[in-house]
Design an enzyme around this catalytic site. Structure first.
Site, PDB file in Angstrom:
ATOM      1  CG  ASP A 116      -1.708  -0.397  -1.118  1.00 47.87           C
ATOM      2  OD1 ASP A 116      -0.724   0.364  -1.201  1.00 47.87           O
ATOM      3  OD2 ASP A 116      -2.751  -0.075  -0.527  1.00 47.87           O
ATOM      4  CG  HIS A 117      -0.465   2.934  -3.746  1.00 51.19           C
ATOM      5  ND1 HIS A 117      -1.141   2.475  -2.655  1.00 51.19           N
ATOM      6  CD2 HIS A 117      -1.141   4.034  -4.165  1.00 51.19           C
ATOM      7  CE1 HIS A 117      -2.179   3.249  -2.415  1.00 51.19           C
ATOM      8  NE2 HIS A 117      -2.205   4.213  -3.319  1.00 51.19           N
ATOM      9  CG  ASP A 181      -4.765   6.275   0.139  1.00 50.95           C
ATOM     10  OD1 ASP A 181      -3.880   5.928  -0.655  1.00 50.95           O
ATOM     11  OD2 ASP A 181      -5.969   6.390  -0.183  1.00 50.95           O
ATOM     12  NE  ARG A 472      -9.021  10.499  -6.017  1.00 46.53           N
ATOM     13  CZ  ARG A 472      -8.338  10.640  -4.897  1.00 46.53           C
ATOM     14  NH1 ARG A 472      -7.070  10.252  -4.847  1.00 46.53           N
ATOM     15  NH2 ARG A 472      -8.906  11.152  -3.832  1.00 46.53           N
ATOM     16  CB  SER A 671      -3.920  11.517  -3.783  1.00 44.60           C
ATOM     17  OG  SER A 671      -2.688  12.154  -3.637  1.00 44.60           O
ATOM     18  NE  ARG A 673      -0.442  11.388  -5.297  1.00 42.72           N
ATOM     19  CZ  ARG A 673      -0.911  11.091  -6.504  1.00 42.72           C
ATOM     20  NH1 ARG A 673      -0.490  11.702  -7.572  1.00 42.72           N
ATOM     21  NH2 ARG A 673      -1.807  10.135  -6.651  1.00 42.72           N
TER      22      ARG A 673
HETATM   23  C1  MIC Z   1      -4.997   7.671  -4.955  1.00 43.23           C
HETATM   24  O1  MIC Z   1      -5.991   6.958  -4.932  1.00 43.23           O
HETATM   25  O2  MIC Z   1      -4.922   8.708  -5.622  1.00 43.23           O
HETATM   26  C2  MIC Z   1      -3.815   7.280  -4.095  1.00 43.23           C
HETATM   27  C3  MIC Z   1      -2.700   6.938  -4.964  1.00 43.23           C
HETATM   28  O3  MIC Z   1      -4.155   6.154  -3.313  1.00 43.23           O
HETATM   29  C4  MIC Z   1      -3.458   8.467  -3.195  1.00 43.23           C
HETATM   30  C5  MIC Z   1      -2.265   8.247  -2.360  1.00 43.23           C
HETATM   31  C6  MIC Z   1      -0.965   8.713  -2.898  1.00 43.23           C
HETATM   32  O4  MIC Z   1      -0.900   9.543  -3.761  1.00 43.23           O
HETATM   33  O5  MIC Z   1       0.045   8.247  -2.348  1.00 43.23           O
HETATM   34  C7  MIC Z   1      -4.566   8.913  -2.263  1.00 43.23           C
HETATM   35  O6  MIC Z   1      -5.715   8.653  -2.531  1.00 43.23           O
HETATM   36  O7  MIC Z   1      -4.281   9.595  -1.279  1.00 43.23           O
HETATM   37 FE1  SF4 Z   2      -5.243   2.149  -4.335  1.00 49.44          FE
HETATM   38 FE2  SF4 Z   2      -5.978   4.726  -4.104  1.00 49.44          FE
HETATM   39 FE3  SF4 Z   2      -6.911   3.180  -6.077  1.00 49.44          FE
HETATM   40 FE4  SF4 Z   2      -7.698   2.730  -3.659  1.00 49.44          FE
HETATM   41  S1  SF4 Z   2      -8.073   4.569  -4.833  1.00 49.44           S
HETATM   42  S2  SF4 Z   2      -7.075   1.178  -5.126  1.00 49.44           S
HETATM   43  S3  SF4 Z   2      -5.863   3.178  -2.475  1.00 49.44           S
HETATM   44  S4  SF4 Z   2      -4.799   3.815  -5.758  1.00 49.44           S
END
Ligand code: MIC
Ligand code: SF4
Length: 792
Positions: A116-117, A181, A472, A671, A673
């Site tokens: 999805d990312h 995530d 976010r 996140s 990560r």
């Molecule tokens: C986000 O919403 O910041 C992400 C990208 O989904 C991250 C995951 C990532 O950095 O791989 C998250 O929320 O953990």
């Molecule tokens: Fe994707 Fe993270 Fe955004 Fe949700 S918050 S849509 S998982 S990047």
């Protein structure tokens, strides 16, 4: 060690039935959960009343027999046995690379991967997904092959966003899931305890190793009243974030209760739990309700609904004594009255800066925000339910009926959360209603939420405002432009902003002008909780691949710039840290986006060395007036003398000079990560010393063998490091003999100028390492430890 191996075998036996990927969750074993919970109640919990969160946690204790007393919140580490793991494509790469080192033949618990990312939003859904296959084929093929080899359900790009797909297929009340995530808690809307973790934690669950969590406190959020016509579940979490701030939920599970819960849809509760990540909470959860039962049936899981209905009053709710006297049993209680809750706008640049709708026009003036809305975005994992979209569409239809489209100069984008939602939205005319006012429908993927937004109209890096129903809004997250201000709000308010083109427009009180120049007010939105004709399944190509092939080869080309086999980090050498340099003293907010940026860097998520070139590029240097990504280097003979953070870190690595980071409050917020921990480790970081940490990041550091410490006196000692930190040389006392019972580690710090020590001082710090975590540290990483246990 022997004891641990026995434990491993026990879990492997318990999950021995998992032999391939599943399309949907099976009916949870509530008998087993109740048995384990009852045992915990009688042996260690003195039969005291329990909150729902505690019940689910204690029903997942790995080995209650080894516990002698009730866990102390904030102190005792619980060892838990999760039921499931979910991963998204950006974080799954590193998790799989680590799992490959573990020596396991298949995952011990049902696991899914969701692509999805990596889909960039640009020309619209189908073209964007097709292009992502060109740009990310190597990654998709790697993840697909790993899924086949290890028995993981593989969801292709275009199938949907992890949290929406988990809600539709895998979430089950009263179960425990780990997801790589931070918005994994979304599944709390279906009564699941779903916790965001780094990949190495997911590897624990996949490798049948008990997963450790410090016993959380439980915050009860009492919802009174019921939502009014313009109110939306999003407003609950926007208001809560405003009250608690981005670190107010740290160390807590947020548990909702009260009569207001009954007025919420299951998907609405998921929205609230999803964005609980923004207050730093471990997770959020709702008690089982009839709307959850309806949702389970609508998503073809009547068997789970039936079993859960029977548990509603017992396992799937807090004990009656808790409901009767919440202040006594929750560690903290917050009240929110839905009757009077105003729609909220949170932002810019931080998800906790809350402005109620009625104050927005004044705030726009007083704060100097750009009133013109350049883009309005709905959907994402936070807000793509049928209810959200059908309510927003009802506003779009009112506008179309009067010949109105989105305001000139305002782009309107829709990111559906899954193929099922998209197909249902298309069938029921919702998509048409959006397109009639000028919407572009994007792929079922993260897209603009994570910087995968090729924003042609991007007003040349200028100051501009956008509104979104996302969760976010850190600086530069969406379009790479640090001057884009993202205001988070409900889908209904996004529609108001799209039609008026103004932040200050209040759809509850203000009028729009129709095509004939006549003023009119929008009627409150109206939509359905669930589609009356049921969900449409969508295109078959987006169903999961469930193809278990234990002998499958996993392709990693040695020439690849995007995937790189991991090399194990070196074990600790058994000595105190010495000669350690302070790379940077970070000032203020430092999220994982600052430590390991996303956007264009997402393509290197499987290549640690290449990704490490972005390490801390968003961090502000407290010693240089907050200047971003610049540090000085005082090590004799090293170049550059002043440069970007990754360049200076790289020069230390080459010269084998260990370094550390000094950080402000809530370091590593955002996140899950783990790259934000692995990259510093790869570049030679041995410690991060912060005023405080965000939970997931602190664990990620421990997992990767970096020692996280907090200042014993955060308000004083942090500032000692804001003056020319590049001159400071640190050695430790307390790393040798690191012990879970004595938290103190001392730093002896010398200030060195022209090879002379001109000043020395001592600083006291604290660690929060458990005995197991100390073992990870000694082994060099948690993974090194697993690998050595698999071999022995
Ligand atoms: C986000 O919403 O910041 C992400 C990208 O989904 C991250 C995951 C990532 O950095 O791989 C998250 O929320 O953990
Ligand atoms: Fe994707 Fe993270 Fe955004 Fe949700 S918050 S849509 S998982 S990047």
């Amino acid at each position: 060690m022997l004891r641990q191996q026995q434990a491993l075998r026990n879990i492997a036996r318990r999950y021995a039935t998992v032999s391939g990927p599943q399309a949907r969750a099976t009916v949870p074993n509530y008998d087993l959960f109740n048995q384990r919970l009852n045992k915990a109640r009688t042996t260690i919990l003195e039969n005291k009343p329990l909150t729902l969160a505690q019940k689910i946690l204690y029903a997942h204790l790995h080995d209650v027999d080894s516990m002698t007393s009730a866990p102390i919140p904030g102190e005792t580490y619980l060892k838990l046995s999760p039921d499931r793991v979910a991963m998204q494509d950006a974080s799954a790469q590193m998790a799989i690379l680590q799992f490959m080192l573990s020596g396991m033949k298949q995952t011990a618990v049902p696991t899914s991967i969701h692509c999805d990312h990596l889909v960039e939003a640009f020309e619209g859904a189908d073209k964007d997904v097709a292009r992502s296959w060109q740009t990310s084929r190597e990654i998709y093929e790697f993840l697909q092959a790993a899924s086949q080899k290890y028995g993981i359900a593989f969801w292709r790009p275009g199938s949907g966003i992890i949290h929406q797909l988990v809600l539709e297929n895998y979430a089950a009340p009263g179960t425990l899931m780990l997801g790589t995530d931070s918005h994994t808690p979304n599944a709390g809307g279906l009564g699941m305890l779903a916790i965001g973790v780094g990949g190495a934690d997911a590897v624990d669950a996949m490798a049948a190793i008990p997963w450790e969590l410090k016993a959380p406190r439980v915050m009860g959020v009492h919802l009174r009243g019921s939502l009014h016509p313009w109110g939306s579940p999003k407003d609950v979490i926007l208001a809560l974030a405003g009250k608690l701030s981005v670190r107010g939920g740290t160390g807590y599970i947020v548990e909702y209760f009260g009569e207001g819960v009954q007025s919420l849809s299951c998907t609405g509760m998921a929205t609230i739990c999803n964005m609980g990540a923004e207050v730093g909470a471990t997770t959020s959860v709702f008690p089982y309700t009839s709307s959850m039962s309806r949702y389970l049936e609508a998503t073809k899981r009547a068997g789970i609904a039936e079993a859960a209905n029977a548990q509603q009053a017992s396992y799937l709710s807090a004990d009656a004594q808790v409901a009767a006297d919440p202040a006594r049993y929750y560690d903290e209680v917050v009240e929110i009255n839905l009757d009077t809750l105003e729609p909220g706008y949170n932002g810019p640049f931080t998800p906790d800066l809350h402005t109620p709708r009625s104050k927005m026009a004044d705030a726009v003036k007083s704060e100097g925000w750009n009133d013109k809305v350049s883009a309005a975005l709905i959907g994402s994992c936070t807000n793509s339910s049928y209810q959200d979209l059908s309510r927003a569409a009802s506003l779009a239809r009112q506008a179309s009926a009067r010949g109105l489209k989105v305001a000139q100069g305002t782009e309107f984008l829709v990111s559906p959360g899954s193929e099922q939602i998209r197909a249902t939205m298309e069938r029921d005319g919702i998509q048409q209603a959006f397109e009639d006012i000028g919407a572009k429908i994007l792929a079922n993927a993260c897209g603009p939420c994570i910087g995968q937004w090729n924003r042609e109209e991007n007003p040349s890096k200028s100051l501009n405002s956008i509104v979104s129903s996302f969760n976010r809004n850190f600086r530069a997250r969406n379009d790479g432009n640090p001057n884009t201000m993202n205001f988070l709000t409900s889908p209904e308010m996004v529609l108001g902003a799209a039609l008026s083109g103004r932040l200050s427009f209040n759809p509850l009180t203000d009028e729009l002008t129709d095509a004939q120049g006549k003023a009119f007010k929008l009627e409150p939105p109206a939509g359905d909780e669930l589609p009356s004709k049921g969900y449409a399944q969508g295109r078959d190509e987006y169903l999961p691949l469930l193809d278990y092939q234990p002998n499958k080869e996993i392709p990693i080309s040695p020439q690849s710039t995007r995937l790189q086999s991991l090399e194990a980090f070196l074990p600790w050498d058994g000595k105190e840290f010495s000669n350690t340099r302070v790379l940077v003293t970070v000032q203020g907010k430092c999220t994982t986006d600052h430590i390991s940026a996303a956007g264009k860097w997402l393509k290197y998520k499987g290549h640690l060395e290449n990704l490490a070139r972005n390490t801390l590029i968003g961090a502000a240097n407290a010693a240089m007036d907050g200047c971003v990504n610049q540090v000085r280097n005082a090590v004799a003979g090293l170049q550059p003398k002043q440069g970007t953070i990754p360049d200076v870190a790289m020069s230390y690595k080459k010269a084998q000079v260990p370094w550390l980071v000094i950080a402000d409050y809530n370091y590593g917020e955002g996140s899950a990560r783990e790259h934000a921990a692995m990259q510093p480790r790869f570049l030679g970081c041995n410690m991060v010393i912060a005023r405080s940490f965000a939970r997931i990041h602190e664990t990620n550091l421990k997992k990767q063998g970096v020692l996280p410490l907090v200042f014993a006196r955060p308000d004083e000692d942090y500032f000692i490091f804001t003056k020319d930190p590049h001159e400071l040389v640190v050695r430790t006392e307390g790393v040798v003999g690191l012990n879970e019972k004595s938290p103190v580690v001392r730093l002896h710090v010398d200030r060195v100028q022209n090879d002379k020590v001109v000043e020395s001082f001592d600083i006291e710090c604290k660690h929060t390492m458990s005995a197991d975590q100390i073992a990870w540290f000694k082994a060099g990483s948690a993974l090194n430890l697993i690998a050595s246990q698999q071999q022995s």
